[in-house]
Design an enzyme around this catalytic site. Structure first.
Site, PDB file in Angstrom:
ATOM      1  N   LYS A  16      32.337  41.000  67.371  1.00 40.61           N
ATOM      2  CA  LYS A  16      31.744  41.631  68.570  1.00 40.61           C
ATOM      3  C   LYS A  16      30.990  42.890  68.189  1.00 40.61           C
ATOM      4  CE  LYS A  16      34.566  45.369  68.757  1.00 40.61           C
ATOM      5  NZ  LYS A  16      34.147  46.733  68.524  1.00 40.61           N
ATOM      6  N   PRO A 101      33.042  41.275  58.751  1.00 41.10           N
ATOM      7  CA  PRO A 101      33.372  42.361  57.825  1.00 41.10           C
ATOM      8  C   PRO A 101      34.737  42.992  58.141  1.00 41.10           C
ATOM      9  CG  PRO A 101      31.435  42.910  59.180  1.00 41.10           C
ATOM     10  CD  PRO A 101      31.743  41.470  59.407  1.00 41.10           C
ATOM     11  N   ALA A 103      37.455  45.889  58.454  1.00 46.32           N
ATOM     12  CA  ALA A 103      37.399  47.320  58.809  1.00 46.32           C
ATOM     13  C   ALA A 103      35.971  47.761  59.091  1.00 46.32           C
ATOM     14  CB  ALA A 103      38.027  48.194  57.712  1.00 46.32           C
ATOM     15  N   GLY A 104      35.221  46.911  59.788  1.00 46.21           N
ATOM     16  CA  GLY A 104      33.799  47.171  60.014  1.00 46.21           C
ATOM     17  C   GLY A 104      33.434  47.541  61.436  1.00 46.21           C
ATOM     18  N   GLY A 105      34.419  47.589  62.341  1.00 49.29           N
ATOM     19  CA  GLY A 105      34.097  47.903  63.735  1.00 49.29           C
ATOM     20  C   GLY A 105      33.573  46.696  64.489  1.00 49.29           C
ATOM     21  N   GLY A 109      39.924  41.692  62.830  1.00 46.60           N
ATOM     22  CA  GLY A 109      41.371  41.469  62.986  1.00 46.60           C
ATOM     23  C   GLY A 109      41.690  40.879  64.347  1.00 46.60           C
ATOM     24  N   SER A 110      40.995  41.357  65.361  1.00 48.51           N
ATOM     25  CA  SER A 110      41.216  40.850  66.723  1.00 48.51           C
ATOM     26  C   SER A 110      40.782  39.394  66.829  1.00 48.51           C
ATOM     27  CB  SER A 110      40.429  41.685  67.739  1.00 48.51           C
ATOM     28  OG  SER A 110      40.804  43.035  67.641  1.00 48.51           O
ATOM     29  N   ALA A 111      39.699  39.037  66.158  1.00 50.73           N
ATOM     30  CA  ALA A 111      39.242  37.642  66.150  1.00 50.73           C
ATOM     31  C   ALA A 111      40.321  36.751  65.545  1.00 50.73           C
ATOM     32  CB  ALA A 111      37.941  37.519  65.350  1.00 50.73           C
ATOM     33  N   ASP A 143      41.003  44.755  71.634  1.00 52.60           N
ATOM     34  CA  ASP A 143      39.851  43.860  71.592  1.00 52.60           C
ATOM     35  C   ASP A 143      40.242  42.381  71.586  1.00 52.60           C
ATOM     36  OD1 ASP A 143      38.219  46.073  71.398  1.00 52.60           O
ATOM     37  OD2 ASP A 143      38.028  45.964  69.221  1.00 52.60           O
TER      38      ASP A 143
HETATM   39  O1  C5P Z   1      44.182  48.388  70.239  1.00 52.45           O
HETATM   40  P1  C5P Z   1      43.860  48.555  68.806  1.00 52.45           P
HETATM   41  O2  C5P Z   1      45.011  48.163  67.911  1.00 52.45           O
HETATM   42  O3  C5P Z   1      42.596  47.919  68.365  1.00 52.45           O
HETATM   43  O4  C5P Z   1      43.655  50.094  68.594  1.00 52.45           O
HETATM   44  C1  C5P Z   1      43.662  50.682  67.327  1.00 52.45           C
HETATM   45  C2  C5P Z   1      43.686  52.189  67.486  1.00 52.45           C
HETATM   46  O5  C5P Z   1      42.443  52.642  68.022  1.00 52.45           O
HETATM   47  C3  C5P Z   1      44.731  52.707  68.458  1.00 52.45           C
HETATM   48  O6  C5P Z   1      45.965  52.896  67.821  1.00 52.45           O
HETATM   49  C4  C5P Z   1      44.117  54.023  68.900  1.00 52.45           C
HETATM   50  O7  C5P Z   1      44.303  55.015  67.910  1.00 52.45           O
HETATM   51  C5  C5P Z   1      42.643  53.700  68.924  1.00 52.45           C
HETATM   52  N1  C5P Z   1      42.199  53.280  70.275  1.00 52.45           N
HETATM   53  C6  C5P Z   1      42.120  54.228  71.273  1.00 52.45           C
HETATM   54  N2  C5P Z   1      41.723  53.846  72.520  1.00 52.45           N
HETATM   55  C7  C5P Z   1      41.389  52.572  72.789  1.00 52.45           C
HETATM   56  C8  C5P Z   1      41.453  51.596  71.780  1.00 52.45           C
HETATM   57  C9  C5P Z   1      41.869  51.979  70.519  1.00 52.45           C
HETATM   58  O8  C5P Z   1      42.407  55.405  71.054  1.00 52.45           O
HETATM   59  N3  C5P Z   1      41.003  52.248  74.018  1.00 52.45           N
END
Ligand code: C5P
Length: 304
Positions: A16, A101, A103-105, A109-111, A143
């Site tokens: 995404k 990628p 750790a690419g944003g 991992g969510s996929a 995500d």
């Molecule tokens: O939900 P996810 O595991 O992807 O989030 C990873 C980290 O990103 C969270 O632990 C938090 O530090 C940060 N995050 C956040 N606010 C969000 C989503 C993620 O601060 N809405």
């Protein structure tokens, strides 16, 4: 009801990009309140599940060094969470072929988690509705529900509450992958720090952007792309400024850090333009490698 239990099953789930990522206040639970517009792109991970006598993970593809293969892997956690909820043994071998990628944003991992959820539910023949799957998905990561749904969607809450958004046509993207990844929590922390000491720009309302996505016109969408995490990602990896500049100089309509970065996503006027921008970026030495992709695409899907 099908009586033949498949021996293994592959689910494909997309990357995404956040077309709009407005980050609000830090909540007591450590997450930030978000208003975001996700778009799923044609860059995928394939997750194959095979019944086994233990829950194991194998990862192949680029960047595998940085993907855990123990119980902390998000796909393994997805299988364990679903098994726990439906009283199953979580014994599956999980094979992840990375195309997104690491750790690419881009929600790689969510996929994997979304693919594992859909795959395990299908393999086990669970009578589970989309809402229930979404509920489990949201416990795994902000995500993950979007990775299940795909297409284009407005996300609120911590990103897990989704409303489908209308998108016309196809948008063309060039992605510049960075040499080093960025940790999502570290980027959010950096944004909090920047907001304590200054006033970095805020994305505002996504309404105009949603209208542009519905129009299908990339020229209209380009100036509206916005990401509150970009300032924080640039602060942690200042070299990304050069990457963003290089993409515009190469002919992209706009460039933006994808989610928490460090992947830079460039919106292009056509598929040909996206290839041209990718070629120039690769030659300019401002990134590790490039990909072209288009969106929107569907979310996690069982591969026939
Ligand atoms: O939900 P996810 O595991 O992807 O989030 C990873 C980290 O990103 C969270 O632990 C938090 O530090 C940060 N995050 C956040 N606010 C969000 C989503 C993620 O601060 N809405």
């Amino acid at each position: 009801m099908l009586s033949v239990v498949p021996t293994s099953l592959t689910v494909r789930a997309p990357a995404k990009v956040n077309l709009h990522l407005g980050v609000g206040d830090l909540r007591p639970d450590g997450f930030h309140e978000l208003v975001t517009v996700f778009q799923a792109l044609s860059l995928h991970d394939d997750v194959t599940l095979t019944p086994s006598d233990a829950l194991t993970v194998r990862v192949t593809g680029e960047g595998v060094r940085d993907v855990p293969t123990d119980a902390t892997n998000l796909a393994a956690r997805a299988v364990a969470a679903l098994a726990e909820r439906y009283g199953r043994d979580p014994y599956l071998q999980i094979d992840i072929a990375k195309g997104i990628p690491v750790a690419g944003g881009m929600a790689g991992g969510s996929a994997d988690a979304a693919a594992a959820l859909l795959g395990a539910a299908t393999l086990w023949g669970l009578d589970v509705g989309r809402d229930e799957l979404d509920e489990v998905a949201a416990t795994l990561g902000s995500d993950v529900p979007f990775s299940l749904h795909g297409h284009t969607a407005l996300g609120t809450g911590r990103g897990e509450r989704l409303i489908p958004a209308l998108a016309r046509g196809e948008f063309h993207w060039t992605l510049a992958l960075a040499r080093e990844g960025l940790s999502t929590p570290a980027v959010y922390r950096e944004l909090d720090r920047l907001r304590e000491v200054g006033d970095p720009p805020r994305a505002g309302s996504p309404d105009a952007l949603l209208a542009a996505v519905a129009s299908g016109d990339p020229h209209r969408l380009a100036p509206l792309l916005a990401n509150d995490l970009q300032a924080a990602a640039l602060s942690l990896q200042p070299g990304l400024r050069r990457t963003l500049r290089a993409g515009i100089e190469a002919g992209a309509l706009a460039g933006i850090v994808s989610g928490s970065g460090p992947t830079c996503a460039f919106l292009c006027a056509s598929a040909d333009d996206a290839v041209d921008v990718g070629t120039e970026l690769a030659g300019a030495g401002v990134c590790r490698t490039v990909r072209v992709a288009s969106g929107p695409v569907p979310g996690a899907t069982v591969v026939p």
